[in-house]
Design a protein around this motif. Structure first.
Motif, PDB file in Angstrom:
ATOM      1  N   ARG A  20       0.801  -1.224   0.000  1.00 40.21           N
ATOM      2  CA  ARG A  20       0.000   0.000   0.000  1.00 40.21           C
ATOM      3  C   ARG A  20       0.835   1.275   0.000  1.00 40.21           C
ATOM      4  O   ARG A  20       0.308   2.354  -0.241  1.00 40.21           O
ATOM      5  CB  ARG A  20      -0.929   0.005   1.212  1.00 40.21           C
ATOM      6  CG  ARG A  20      -1.991  -1.077   1.115  1.00 40.21           C
ATOM      7  CD  ARG A  20      -2.886  -1.132   2.313  1.00 40.21           C
ATOM      8  NE  ARG A  20      -3.488   0.152   2.644  1.00 40.21           N
ATOM      9  CZ  ARG A  20      -4.053   0.417   3.810  1.00 40.21           C
ATOM     10  NH1 ARG A  20      -4.082  -0.495   4.751  1.00 40.21           N
ATOM     11  NH2 ARG A  20      -4.577   1.599   4.041  1.00 40.21           N
ATOM     12  N   GLY A  21       2.111   1.157   0.273  1.00 41.07           N
ATOM     13  CA  GLY A  21       2.957   2.342   0.360  1.00 41.07           C
ATOM     14  C   GLY A  21       3.571   2.747  -0.969  1.00 41.07           C
ATOM     15  O   GLY A  21       3.316   2.141  -2.011  1.00 41.07           O
ATOM     16  N   GLN A  22       4.398   3.763  -0.890  1.00 39.62           N
ATOM     17  CA  GLN A  22       5.132   4.234  -2.061  1.00 39.62           C
ATOM     18  C   GLN A  22       6.455   3.486  -2.150  1.00 39.62           C
ATOM     19  O   GLN A  22       6.961   2.981  -1.147  1.00 39.62           O
ATOM     20  CB  GLN A  22       5.411   5.727  -1.935  1.00 39.62           C
ATOM     21  CG  GLN A  22       4.184   6.580  -1.868  1.00 39.62           C
ATOM     22  CD  GLN A  22       4.562   8.018  -1.610  1.00 39.62           C
ATOM     23  OE1 GLN A  22       5.295   8.319  -0.686  1.00 39.62           O
ATOM     24  NE2 GLN A  22       4.063   8.914  -2.456  1.00 39.62           N
ATOM     25  N   ARG A  23       7.042   3.471  -3.354  1.00 41.08           N
ATOM     26  CA  ARG A  23       8.301   2.759  -3.553  1.00 41.08           C
ATOM     27  C   ARG A  23       9.219   3.593  -4.431  1.00 41.08           C
ATOM     28  O   ARG A  23       8.781   4.241  -5.369  1.00 41.08           O
ATOM     29  CB  ARG A  23       8.017   1.421  -4.226  1.00 41.08           C
ATOM     30  CG  ARG A  23       9.275   0.656  -4.563  1.00 41.08           C
ATOM     31  CD  ARG A  23       8.956  -0.595  -5.330  1.00 41.08           C
ATOM     32  NE  ARG A  23       8.571  -0.214  -6.697  1.00 41.08           N
ATOM     33  CZ  ARG A  23       7.786  -0.931  -7.470  1.00 41.08           C
ATOM     34  NH1 ARG A  23       7.253  -2.039  -7.044  1.00 41.08           N
ATOM     35  NH2 ARG A  23       7.506  -0.533  -8.692  1.00 41.08           N
ATOM     36  N   ILE A  24      10.501   3.537  -4.098  1.00 40.17           N
ATOM     37  CA  ILE A  24      11.512   4.174  -4.951  1.00 40.17           C
ATOM     38  C   ILE A  24      12.716   3.246  -5.004  1.00 40.17           C
ATOM     39  O   ILE A  24      13.137   2.701  -3.992  1.00 40.17           O
ATOM     40  CB  ILE A  24      11.897   5.582  -4.455  1.00 40.17           C
ATOM     41  CG1 ILE A  24      12.826   6.291  -5.432  1.00 40.17           C
ATOM     42  CG2 ILE A  24      12.565   5.549  -3.128  1.00 40.17           C
ATOM     43  CD1 ILE A  24      12.138   7.265  -6.290  1.00 40.17           C
ATOM     44  N   GLY A  25      13.239   3.033  -6.187  1.00 41.48           N
ATOM     45  CA  GLY A  25      14.396   2.171  -6.361  1.00 41.48           C
ATOM     46  C   GLY A  25      15.672   2.969  -6.483  1.00 41.48           C
ATOM     47  O   GLY A  25      15.704   4.006  -7.150  1.00 41.48           O
ATOM     48  N   ARG A  26      16.677   2.523  -5.846  1.00 43.84           N
ATOM     49  CA  ARG A  26      18.035   3.073  -5.940  1.00 43.84           C
ATOM     50  C   ARG A  26      18.904   1.962  -6.516  1.00 43.84           C
ATOM     51  O   ARG A  26      18.443   0.860  -6.769  1.00 43.84           O
ATOM     52  CB  ARG A  26      18.561   3.509  -4.575  1.00 43.84           C
ATOM     53  CG  ARG A  26      17.679   4.477  -3.802  1.00 43.84           C
ATOM     54  CD  ARG A  26      17.789   5.906  -4.261  1.00 43.84           C
ATOM     55  NE  ARG A  26      16.900   6.158  -5.373  1.00 43.84           N
ATOM     56  CZ  ARG A  26      16.981   7.180  -6.191  1.00 43.84           C
ATOM     57  NH1 ARG A  26      17.912   8.064  -6.076  1.00 43.84           N
ATOM     58  NH2 ARG A  26      16.133   7.338  -7.158  1.00 43.84           N
ATOM     59  N   ARG A  27      20.185   2.214  -6.678  1.00 43.81           N
ATOM     60  CA  ARG A  27      21.065   1.216  -7.275  1.00 43.81           C
ATOM     61  C   ARG A  27      21.192  -0.036  -6.401  1.00 43.81           C
ATOM     62  O   ARG A  27      21.166  -1.155  -6.913  1.00 43.81           O
ATOM     63  CB  ARG A  27      22.441   1.823  -7.538  1.00 43.81           C
ATOM     64  CG  ARG A  27      23.348   0.876  -8.327  1.00 43.81           C
ATOM     65  CD  ARG A  27      24.681   1.495  -8.677  1.00 43.81           C
ATOM     66  NE  ARG A  27      25.424   1.829  -7.466  1.00 43.81           N
ATOM     67  CZ  ARG A  27      25.960   3.014  -7.223  1.00 43.81           C
ATOM     68  NH1 ARG A  27      25.843   3.990  -8.086  1.00 43.81           N
ATOM     69  NH2 ARG A  27      26.609   3.240  -6.110  1.00 43.81           N
ATOM     70  N   ASP A  28      21.323   0.129  -5.091  1.00 41.10           N
ATOM     71  CA  ASP A  28      21.557  -1.008  -4.194  1.00 41.10           C
ATOM     72  C   ASP A  28      20.421  -1.250  -3.212  1.00 41.10           C
ATOM     73  O   ASP A  28      20.481  -2.200  -2.430  1.00 41.10           O
ATOM     74  CB  ASP A  28      22.853  -0.784  -3.408  1.00 41.10           C
ATOM     75  CG  ASP A  28      24.051  -0.602  -4.324  1.00 41.10           C
ATOM     76  OD1 ASP A  28      24.163  -1.366  -5.306  1.00 41.10           O
ATOM     77  OD2 ASP A  28      24.863   0.309  -4.080  1.00 41.10           O
TER      78      ASP A  28
END
Length: 139
Positions: A20-28
């Motif tokens: 249900r939350g937000q997501r952000i991808g980084r390299r690691d």
């Protein structure tokens, strides 16, 4: 060490944050965040919950063997303890380590975590770089 009130424990808490939350991808890292509101009537624990943000870690076998996974988890827990005052109360954060987290240094992981939280709107603007004033001229 991350104190007990700042940890996610139950599978349902992890699932709610990831789904249900937000997501952000980084390299690691992948950072998932879910902010509780009093409008969550179906979610009883959000109404009785007090205190600061809570953090959970997901470090899968893709990161490495047990020794490597535990090392990555310890480093991430230490970083969460550093930023606990920067994240709003009532927020659950799940950090999923990607395979690159095993070889990344701690400063880089902390930078990725802070950047991810800022892009999700959970932190204010970044701190000025060392050796520079806010206007950009050298000290």
């Amino acid at each position: 060490m991350l104190p007990e009130p700042y940890r996610l424990h139950h599978r349902a808490e992890f699932s709610r944050t990831v789904r249900r939350g937000q997501r952000i991808g980084r390299r690691d890292l992948v950072v998932h965040a879910f902010t509780h509101t009093y409008d969550d009537v179906a979610d009883v624990d959000s109404l009785i919950r007090v205190g600061g943000p809570r953090f959970g870690l997901i470090v899968s076998k893709a990161v490495g063997n047990a020794v490597v996974r535990h090392r990555v988890a310890r480093r991430l827990r230490h970083m969460c303890a550093q930023i606990v005052d920067e994240v709003p109360a009532g927020t659950d954060v799940v950090i999923r380590a990607l395979p690159g987290a095993a070889t990344a240094d701690s400063a880089e992981l902390l930078r990725q975590l802070r950047t991810g939280l800022r892009k999700l709107g959970l932190r204010s603007a970044p701190e000025p770089a060392l050796g520079r004033t806010p206007a950009g001229e050298r000290r």
